[in-house]
Motif scaffolding. Structure first.
Motif, short mmCIF file in Angstrom:
data_model
loop_
_atom_site.label_atom_id
_atom_site.label_comp_id
_atom_site.label_asym_id
_atom_site.label_seq_id
_atom_site.Cartn_x
_atom_site.Cartn_y
_atom_site.Cartn_z
N ILE A 218 28.77 41.58 28.38
CA ILE A 218 29.42 42.57 29.24
C ILE A 218 29.59 43.88 28.48
CG2 ILE A 218 31.59 43.10 30.42
CD1 ILE A 218 31.83 40.00 30.92
N ASN A 257 33.05 35.58 36.02
CA ASN A 257 34.10 36.19 35.19
C ASN A 257 33.83 37.67 34.95
OD1 ASN A 257 35.07 33.59 34.86
ND2 ASN A 257 34.54 33.40 32.69
N PRO A 260 36.04 40.47 37.18
CA PRO A 260 37.35 40.97 36.72
C PRO A 260 37.33 41.51 35.29
CG PRO A 260 37.38 38.56 36.93
CD PRO A 260 36.10 39.05 37.56
N VAL A 261 36.44 41.00 34.45
CA VAL A 261 36.42 41.51 33.07
C VAL A 261 35.94 42.96 33.06
CG1 VAL A 261 35.34 41.28 30.80
CG2 VAL A 261 36.17 39.24 31.99
N SER A 264 38.65 45.18 34.19
CA SER A 264 39.76 45.40 33.25
C SER A 264 39.38 46.41 32.18
CB SER A 264 40.19 44.08 32.62
OG SER A 264 39.26 43.64 31.66
N GLU D 247 28.37 34.88 25.95
CA GLU D 247 29.38 35.88 26.29
C GLU D 247 30.67 35.56 25.54
OE1 GLU D 247 29.46 38.87 28.15
OE2 GLU D 247 31.36 38.87 27.08
N LEU D 249 33.64 37.73 25.52
CA LEU D 249 34.88 38.33 26.00
C LEU D 249 35.74 37.31 26.75
CD1 LEU D 249 33.87 41.90 27.26
CD2 LEU D 249 35.08 41.28 25.18
N THR D 250 35.11 36.23 27.19
CA THR D 250 35.86 35.15 27.84
C THR D 250 35.65 33.88 27.04
OG1 THR D 250 33.95 34.87 29.31
CG2 THR D 250 35.84 36.08 30.18
N THR D 254 32.57 30.79 33.58
CA THR D 254 32.73 30.00 34.80
C THR D 254 31.38 29.85 35.47
OG1 THR D 254 34.88 31.09 35.14
CG2 THR D 254 33.96 29.87 37.02
N PHE D 283 42.70 36.82 34.19
CA PHE D 283 41.51 36.64 35.04
C PHE D 283 41.61 35.39 35.92
CE2 PHE D 283 39.69 38.74 31.09
CZ PHE D 283 39.82 40.01 31.61
N ALA D 286 41.84 35.88 39.98
CA ALA D 286 40.59 36.35 40.61
C ALA D 286 39.57 35.22 40.67
CB ALA D 286 40.01 37.53 39.83
N ILE D 287 39.49 34.43 39.61
CA ILE D 287 38.48 33.37 39.59
C ILE D 287 38.93 32.18 40.45
CG2 ILE D 287 37.16 31.82 38.06
CD1 ILE D 287 36.46 34.92 38.00
#
Lengths: 341, 341, 341, 341
Positions: A218, A257, A260-261, A264, D247, D249-250, D254, D283, D286-287
């Motif tokens: 991202i 994800n 929303p990431v 933000s 990824e 950042l999370t 999902t 998050f 939203a998820i």
């Protein structure tokens, strides 16, 4: 470097900061958002921090904060622009409560295929028409697109159905040429880090739809957007289109994800492409609903009148009647989310 | 489609097959390898099989087999050319028992940095000098390379140290220009599927070093090579440079499997870039040894006289004396593998 | 917490530190390695730092450094034990210049299959015999192993060929039972984070071969080893067996980087399993060579007299004669690396 | 093997097929779903097809189709049971229009923490209480759960708030013991392929919540469910909880695609765990909305009264008031989807 101002700061105070930034050899961008001014100071290439600049700026009248630490991206960040960026595209305001629906074939294959699709998606509720005239393909022996003839068909379809046109541009050299036909320049996943192309799309000042690379993080996608923004072109949408993972029942893995990431971290509108992110028409509608529920600002959907004959991406293309059903379902979710479409 | 010939087939018989293929609207490439002729028939774009062509070809004198099924790639396949492709580069024969060692800085930063590195890697045993003048970077604010000035420094370094020069080209438009300076055009990982660039590199007829995309499959890399080969440019090396996975202690994951897998599918020489595939100088030598033991045809290594001051990739660059030690170790493995370097 | 001592520290000084650690409610492990003592202080479960303990320890005579910050793993770290851990297994010293070769069938299927394989791998140069009696399988309808009958066949094979036996244990409850038959307990990839099993393997005080989970990070693997070590069982080998990525031409992606990375972080011997990490017999030998060149302390290889009839993993099993050739090649690389096998 | 019957087949005809299957040494399961009977024939372990059985069955009266080819999973497939499986849990019918909401802390930490959370989630609309007494942890020095004391607190919380209890069981040996306290046995991601545990959960005949392994494919998850079903325990829910990708950042990615994909392949209800699949409380909502819009049959959410003090997973836990807001939002989406919650 991002400089924020007190809510009652004067424009002349903002101007003084801009001048100080530019005197220091950096470029300055200023925006009013969420009730306050902010200035972003970015370099012309090297990104070296100027010694003492932060302190000098912090001392100027009207300045509230100076975020001096080198952030990963600056112009694309919500720290610079707290409110979602918004711009007009045809009948909708992207990045507003309007939910943008882009639909059309993967590739422009023929006049009849394109016009039939364009009229059908317009009828079903789409706000913009997609269609590829230049196709990046894995194999040199696959269909590579109709090229300029495809662009002319897109123009004709726009005339007929009144929808703005979204189409891919593959090289920086083609940008001025494609920009004469397109309302939105699409930069595809394979080109997300093609920096000459990103620069050219920035210079074009056309709206840009930037798709996430198949294995881009991202953060890397927002860096790629920053290339475009650094030319003062802020009409940029980013688009989640699935990432490459070990799961093989689907063509890609929808990184839901990311919606929303991105929101933000950045003010840029974020779309979802459930056609590529699933790779199977039977899952597109469920994932389109999920995208809207997650907060996406729009969808881009592949529609083909005869998917079984499509020259590319047939397996993931919806027939027009299924697209109409998708719109019906998505509207239900969108309404609950306080969005129009 | 690949047509193989009996070992005693006459050249006129091969010629007849070529003519029949071309009459059918396809392009034909012919090669003699492993004691027999073969013809590859590829399309000019659409890849539609011509009805009856296979049967007609099978009936021609001298023909042994006709592999009619559409293979994923044709010109790059070992089915077409059983022996590893080989070509001269400076003092070595790439794709032969010679093990190719390419070394140099990530970016050309200054005359002194480049010349110092060039002389040191030459002294240590390198056969070619690498150095980037155009740098694809994640952030628009990172160092983007010296451009043409960098190319001129590379030319000067070649004069001084006598090593051929490998340098990256980022856009199709730049190919003729960069080709005037470079002995080998490098296509970087971010551009592996930049088809206009692949086409231009093919047309240039220059040797090409094609790096695997960060999340490209091996098959996709060979498809990308096929773009170049389809212009009759067979001097192509592919390069494993690590793929993106969940492991985060290393910058990338070296897909060492790719070396024997490429060699089982393709005749193209395959290199390893342990600098990018690990991202840490302390692991480069061990992985370089592993690459040679796995059968790689060469290595490309980042070397910088002062890694801590490098404008890019300092963490993964070796100091010249460490590179010399790498060469010493790699030579031991190479000797056991029956290779020279 | 790791406490290192001056090179001339007395054992009574080490003992004082141990007592102070234990008084504080932590457990202490002491080791002499690389010419100095070290004490590791670990918690019994919660891992809360005791206030003031670090300062008290630093003030004790003989103490050189106190690394108080909570490290990810302690007992498995090179900070605690700088030299590679070494222990005897049959005729070899694991973790020494000896290169350990483990070979045998995926599953024990029958007396004749096992004995034939055992004698062949012994003859070819293997130092230990592998074979599964309990098989973790994706499908409940696949062959699940012979169970106790398989263990008895392994015992018989050990008698006949004189090789120590490595076999998998799947539940903590089975550990004492399997430990009666096995010389090394194997913990499979699917069970790498089965903490009751890790605890039981630790308590057993048997040598353990711990395989990396299919998607475990290197750090997670070393944490899993820490579970075993925390019972004072330091005879642990970790094993890279390929990770799951997007590449689909191979069953897994050999993370060859893991070998030098583990060695930089941990004193535990590290093996490579090229059978699982490639999934195809034709690539096993090349990757075995690569593993040894990267510095692996051993290899574990699947061998089956009739791979086409194997009840599991036939595609990746070598015939005995191919294994003999693998050993020949690996010996060449090993000799150059200064290792015996 | 799956045998389907004509819609007017008699139960005695179904019984005849069952007998024929069992005579052949296989086990038979019969179900009436979507207006027709079906029999699934599965092996007791080896899965060898019995020669001639398919033909014999196809000739029996009432039989419509015999799908003889070995499918990847049988009992879990929609080919066997076309309608979604449904069973009662507390006040809701799982796998019906009821949307199941499970909420509670990651770990049971204390009486007050658990009771406060239980009452709050009940009040907010949850249908079941989650809480871990046995915690699988990466490090042996992390909090491992309260064990039996935790189970007793869960019992007490059930008494007080009237919600059924979902709790993890980590070993097959613990299943009977944990089953005395739990209404639903949770099998965690790390244990998804722990076959002894899957067998024991099957034998327990308790409802099971099976979480997808961090890097398990959807197919492997359904195979794991098949282990449980093969004991005649059909009260199984599967749960998407995020997969491991590049990824960062999370915490996980999902895999929202998994929801419609599972539903296309299997009759088992499918839940989403947005707490683990994102790893950040901000998050989760939203998820959660996205999961319901994608068609999930339920959600499992981590809630903690004081996330900043949580002994595990604090970053992804919602405060009770945020959970109440999540329920409010999810109800809006659910209502539009024709579901109750």
């Amino acid at each position: 470097m991002i400089i924020t101002f007190q809510s009652d700061a004067l424009e002349t105070q903002v101007e003084s900061v801009v001048q100080e930034v530019e005197r220091s050899g950096l470029r300055a961008f200023q925006r009013f958002s969420a009730g306050r001014w902010a200035v972003a100071a970015v370099s012309g290439g090297f990104g070296r921090a100027r010694p003492g600049l932060g302190d000098r700026l912090a001392a100027l009248p009207g300045v509230l904060t100076v975020q001096a630490e080198q952030q990963p991206f600056v112009l694309a960040s919500r720290a610079f622009i707290p409110e979602t960026s918004s711009f007009e595209l045809g009948a909708v305001q992207v990045g507003s409560p309007d939910l943008l629906l882009i639909a059309g074939p993967c590739s422009v294959e023929s006049r009849s295929q394109l016009i039939e699709t364009a009229l059908a998606v317009k009828e079903a509720g789409a706000h913009a028409l997609r269609g590829g005239a230049f196709k990046p393909r894995t194999s040199p022996y696959s269909f590579q697109g109709l090229g300029e003839a495809g662009l002319e068909l897109l123009s004709e379809a726009r005339e007929l159905c009144g929808l703005p046109v979204v189409t891919e541009v593959m090289t920086h050299e083609d940008v001025p040429f494609v920009a004469r036909y397109a309302d939105v320049l699409q930069i595809g996943a394979r080109n997300m880090q093609n920096s000459p192309l990103l620069h050219a799309a920035g210079e074009s000042q056309k709206p840009v739809l930037l798709k996430r690379g198949m294995s881009a993080t991202i953060e890397e996608m927002l860096f790629a957007a920053e290339y475009i923004l650094s030319h003062g072109n802020f009409r940029v949408m980013v688009c989640e289109r699935g990432i490459r993972t070990f799961e093989s029942l689907t063509r890609n893995t929808t990184d839901i994800n990311a919606i929303p990431v991105v929101q933000s971290l950045s003010h840029l509108p974020v779309l979802l492409d459930p056609s590529h992110s699933t790779g199977s028409w039977e899952f597109v509608t469920a994932i389109a609903r999920a995208g809207v529920a997650a907060g996406a600002d729009g969808l881009i959907i592949e529609v083909h009148p005869h998917p079984e004959q499509a020259l590319s991406d047939g397996a993931q293309s919806l027939k027009p009647e299924r697209f109409a059903e998708l719109v019906r379902q998505v509207r239900g979710i969108a309404a609950w989310m306080g969005r129009k479409c």
